[in-house]
Design an enzyme around this catalytic site. Structure first.
Site, PDB file in Angstrom:
ATOM      1  N   HIS A   1       3.411   7.071   5.523  1.00  0.00           N
ATOM      2  CA  HIS A   1       2.170   7.713   5.973  1.00  0.00           C
ATOM      3  C   HIS A   1       1.335   6.910   6.961  1.00  0.00           C
ATOM      4  O   HIS A   1       0.565   7.493   7.716  1.00  0.00           O
ATOM      5  CB  HIS A   1       1.319   8.180   4.775  1.00  0.00           C
ATOM      6  CG  HIS A   1       0.514   7.110   4.115  1.00  0.00           C
ATOM      7  ND1 HIS A   1       1.024   6.324   3.096  1.00  0.00           N
ATOM      8  CD2 HIS A   1      -0.755   6.692   4.314  1.00  0.00           C
ATOM      9  CE1 HIS A   1       0.091   5.478   2.698  1.00  0.00           C
ATOM     10  NE2 HIS A   1      -0.995   5.677   3.423  1.00  0.00           N
TER      11      HIS A   1
ATOM     12  N   GLU B   1       0.289   5.729  12.524  1.00  0.00           N
ATOM     13  CA  GLU B   1      -1.106   5.347  12.765  1.00  0.00           C
ATOM     14  C   GLU B   1      -1.265   3.850  13.033  1.00  0.00           C
ATOM     15  O   GLU B   1      -2.068   3.450  13.870  1.00  0.00           O
ATOM     16  CB  GLU B   1      -1.924   5.748  11.528  1.00  0.00           C
ATOM     17  CG  GLU B   1      -3.411   5.736  11.718  1.00  0.00           C
ATOM     18  CD  GLU B   1      -4.108   6.326  10.496  1.00  0.00           C
ATOM     19  OE1 GLU B   1      -5.010   5.646   9.985  1.00  0.00           O
ATOM     20  OE2 GLU B   1      -3.754   7.442  10.063  1.00  0.00           O
ATOM     21  N   ASP B   2      -0.510   3.021  12.339  1.00  0.00           N
ATOM     22  CA  ASP B   2      -0.768   1.577  12.350  1.00  0.00           C
ATOM     23  C   ASP B   2       0.339   0.706  12.938  1.00  0.00           C
ATOM     24  O   ASP B   2       0.218  -0.519  12.924  1.00  0.00           O
ATOM     25  CB  ASP B   2      -1.044   1.092  10.921  1.00  0.00           C
ATOM     26  CG  ASP B   2      -2.334   1.667  10.365  1.00  0.00           C
ATOM     27  OD1 ASP B   2      -3.203   2.087  11.143  1.00  0.00           O
ATOM     28  OD2 ASP B   2      -2.473   1.708   9.133  1.00  0.00           O
TER      29      ASP B   2
ATOM     30  N   ASP C   1      -3.320   8.352  -1.655  1.00  0.00           N
ATOM     31  CA  ASP C   1      -3.794   7.323  -0.724  1.00  0.00           C
ATOM     32  C   ASP C   1      -5.241   6.939  -1.046  1.00  0.00           C
ATOM     33  O   ASP C   1      -5.578   5.748  -1.137  1.00  0.00           O
ATOM     34  CB  ASP C   1      -3.677   7.855   0.709  1.00  0.00           C
ATOM     35  CG  ASP C   1      -4.099   6.844   1.764  1.00  0.00           C
ATOM     36  OD1 ASP C   1      -3.718   5.657   1.671  1.00  0.00           O
ATOM     37  OD2 ASP C   1      -4.802   7.248   2.713  1.00  0.00           O
TER      38      ASP C   1
ATOM     39  N   HIS D   1       0.818  -1.213   0.000  1.00  0.00           N
ATOM     40  CA  HIS D   1       0.000   0.000   0.000  1.00  0.00           C
ATOM     41  C   HIS D   1       0.859   1.274   0.000  1.00  0.00           C
ATOM     42  O   HIS D   1       0.743   2.090  -0.930  1.00  0.00           O
ATOM     43  CB  HIS D   1      -1.005  -0.015   1.154  1.00  0.00           C
ATOM     44  CG  HIS D   1      -1.688   1.290   1.360  1.00  0.00           C
ATOM     45  ND1 HIS D   1      -2.528   1.840   0.422  1.00  0.00           N
ATOM     46  CD2 HIS D   1      -1.628   2.181   2.373  1.00  0.00           C
ATOM     47  CE1 HIS D   1      -2.963   3.020   0.860  1.00  0.00           C
ATOM     48  NE2 HIS D   1      -2.423   3.238   2.036  1.00  0.00           N
TER      49      HIS D   1
END
Length: 179
Positions: free
Chosen positions: A61, A65-66, A122, A35
């Protein structure tokens, strides 16, 4: 750090290590790293972006967050400019999902140019992926809702990059949506 190519590869390597155990939600359980690499590829191939900071931010990116990555860690390895772009495109996971989605729509128009480019690429990657295959556990209704929400975000990003916006416009039109 040496050449610009080396800087981009450093970000790709960092992201690959951070996302190494993660998989996408598609039926094939694609490695997650596909991704961010795909987002950076869209920026270079379709939008003509050569700005190293933007490309590094695209690769990184989702790390904060992940994964267990911190913004300080991003800054330590890639500098303040990359940190700020990553920060701009990172959702606050302490907030409920609907609030995060609402904030993305609200904050899109006020984002920096670099953050807008990453957000457009994205969304384009995710929407193409949804058209390619429905994630496990998603109904067609949920896919359409994602397209509707993405259209709201993209409306706030208009005027950033014609190539990306044209590609997104076509995807939305195929779903009966307008920008």
């Amino acid at each position: 750090m040496g050449s610009e190519v080396a800087q981009v590869l450093e970000a790709a390597d960092f992201a690959a290590r951070k996302h190494r155990w993660q998989r996408r939600k598609d039926p094939e359980e694609t490695p997650y790293i596909n991704h961010p690499i795909g987002v950076a590829r869209i920026l270079t191939r379709e939008a003509g972006i050569t700005d190293i900071v933007v490309l590094q931010a695209a690769l990184l990116h989702d790390t904060v967050e992940d994964t267990n990555t911190t913004l300080d860690e991003v800054e330590l390895h890639f500098g303040a400019q990359v940190r700020h772009l990553v920060e701009e495109v990172t959702d606050d996971k302490t907030l409920p999902k609907l609030e995060r989605k609402r904030l993305q729509v609200e904050q899109a128009p006020n984002s920096s140019l670099g953050a807008k480019l990453v957000k457009l690429a994205d969304k384009l990657y995710n929407l193409r992926d949804l058209n390619r295959s429905t994630p496990k556990g998603w109904s067609e209704h949920r896919v359409q809702e994602y397209f509707q929400w993405a259209a709201q975000v993209v409306r706030g990003l208009q005027g950033t990059n014609q190539q990306l916006e044209e590609a997104l416009k076509k995807l939305f039109e195929d779903r009966g949506l307008t920008l």
